[in-house]
Design an enzyme around this catalytic site. Structure first.
Site, short mmCIF file in Angstrom:
data_model
loop_
_atom_site.label_atom_id
_atom_site.label_comp_id
_atom_site.label_asym_id
_atom_site.label_seq_id
_atom_site.Cartn_x
_atom_site.Cartn_y
_atom_site.Cartn_z
N LYS A 1 -1.00 4.20 3.88
CA LYS A 1 -1.44 2.83 4.10
C LYS A 1 -0.29 1.88 3.82
O LYS A 1 0.61 2.14 3.01
CB LYS A 1 -2.65 2.47 3.23
CG LYS A 1 -2.39 2.40 1.71
CD LYS A 1 -1.88 1.06 1.21
CE LYS A 1 -1.57 1.09 -0.28
NZ LYS A 1 -0.82 -0.10 -0.74
N ASP B 1 -7.39 2.54 -4.01
CA ASP B 1 -7.01 2.73 -2.62
C ASP B 1 -7.74 3.90 -1.94
O ASP B 1 -7.62 4.07 -0.73
CB ASP B 1 -5.50 2.99 -2.50
CG ASP B 1 -4.67 1.77 -2.82
OD1 ASP B 1 -5.19 0.65 -2.69
OD2 ASP B 1 -3.49 1.93 -3.20
#
Length: 303
Positions: A17, A144
Site C-alpha cells: 500500500k 493497516d
C-alpha cells in the site's frame, strides 16, 4: 458444521500500500494517533502459501533480491503467525511467504502478510466467514491490515483501521524507490510528536484528495498528495528529501515518502512518463521499481 478442509496448499496474494493522503492528529491517550488517510494498493505484492501439517505452525520467508529479510522474524512474533493464532482452528500450518514488498519501508508488507494469512486460513478450511468478521480480525492485528484485505483505493479513519472503499476510475503510474535500510514507524511518529507538539486533534481532511481522485487526472492528483509523516521522516533521513527532488527533476509529477518511509514513491503522468523516471533514477539508485495502482486486495491465486 464446517465443510471438509482443502487437501492441497493454498496461495494468497496481498499488495503493497501507499498513502495518497495521510493526515495525522495529536497522539491520543491510548498512544495512537487519529488518522484520515487514503490508501492505494499497488502492483508490488507478497504471496503467502498455507498448508496443513500435523506439527505446530512453522514459517519460511523468501524474497526478491532487493528485499532485506534480516529483520523478518520467522518465529511466533511474525505477524502472519500472529494472524493464524488469532483464528486458530486447532491444526498446525506450514506458512511460506515470498516477498516483493520492502521490509520496514512504509508500504505495509507485514500487514499484507497478516491479511493474506487470515484469508488463506479462511479459504483453506472453507470457513467462508463474512467480510465484516475478517475485517474485525484484521483490525485486532494492526491498523493497516484491514486495508490489505480490501485493496483498491480506500479511505481509512480512526487509527487507519476503519476502512471505506473509494470509487477510483484512474489508472495511476508510480515509480517506487526502496531504501537499503528501513525506518521504524514508531520512531517516525515520535518524531512527528516532537516536531508538532501542538498538532490538532483532528487530522487534515482527505476530502481534497478524494475530489482529485474522482477526476482521474494525474496532474490534479499530484497537487493534493499529502503526508504529515514526510517531514519527520526526512528530518530523520535527509537523503529522502534529496531523492524526492531527483525524482521530480527526472519528470515525476510529484514525489513523496510512502507512509512512515523510508520508501519514496513518484506519481507519473503515463506509462511512458513512468519509464522515463524509472530510467533516470536507475542511473543513481540500485533498486527502482515501476508499479501501477490501484490493484485488488488479498485474493487467492489460482494456479
Amino acid at each position: 458444521m464446517r465443510a471438509q478442509r482443502a487437501s492441497k496448499p493454498l496461495t494468497v496474494r496481498a499488495a503493497a500500500k501507499i498513502n495518497l493522503h495521510l493526515g495525522v492528529g495529536r497522539v491520543r491517550e491510548d498512544g495512537f494517533h487519529p488518522l484520515d488517510t487514503v490508501y492505494q494498493a499497488i502492483s508490488l505484492h507478497d504471496d503467502l502459501t498455507l498448508s496443513e501439517t500435523p506439527e505446530g505452525d512453522s514459517l519460511t520467508v523468501l524474497g526478491s533480491p532487493y528485499v532485506d529479510l534480516r529483520d523478518v522474524p520467522t518465529d511466533a512474533s511474525n505477524i502472519a503467525l500472529k494472524a493464524l493464532a488469532e483464528v486458530s482452528c486447532g491444526v498446525g500450518h506450514d506458512v511460506a511467504i515470498s516477498k516483493q514488498i520492502p521490509v520496514a519501508g512504509g508500504m505495509a508488507g507485514g500487514s499484507a502478510d497478516a491479511a493474506a494469512a487470515l484469508l488463506a486460513h479462511d479459504r483453506l478450511h472453507d470457513l467462508r466467514q463474512p467480510d465484516e468478521v475478517l475485517l474485525s480480525q484484521a483490525a485486532r492485528l494492526g491498523s493497516d491490515v484491514p486495508f490489505s484485505l480490501v485493496g483498491g483505493t480506500a479511505r481509512g479513519r480512526g487509527r487507519g483501521e476503519v476502512v471505506e472503499p473509494v470509487e477510483d476510475h484512474g489508472g495511476w503510474w508510480w515509480v517506487v524507490v526502496p531504501a537499503a535500510v528501513g525506518l521504524s514507524t514508531p520512531d517516525v511518529y515520535r518524531h512527528f510528536d516532537r516536531l508538532h507538539p501542538d498538532a490538532p486533534e483532528t487530522p487534515a481532511s482527505a476530502e481534497p484528495l478524494l475530489a482529485a481522485l474522482a477526476t482521474a487526472e494525474p496532474v490534479r492528483l499530484a497537487r493534493v498528495l499529502h503526508n504529515d509523516l514526510q517531514e519527520p521522516a526526512i528530518d530523520l533521513r535527509p537523503e529522502l528529501g534529496t531523492l524526492i527532488e531527483r525524482g521530480e527533476a527526472e519528470g515525476a509529477l510529484r514525489g513523496m515518502v510512502s507512509g512512515s518511509g523510508p520508501t519514496c514513491v513518484f506519481l507519473c503522468d503515463s506509462h511512458e512518463g513512468s519509464m522515463a523516471v524509472f530510467a533516470g533514477l536507475s542511473a543513481t539508485y540500485d533498486v527502482v521499481l515501476p508499479a501501477l495502482g490501484p490493484v485488488a486486495g488479498a485474493h487467492v491465486v489460482v494456479s
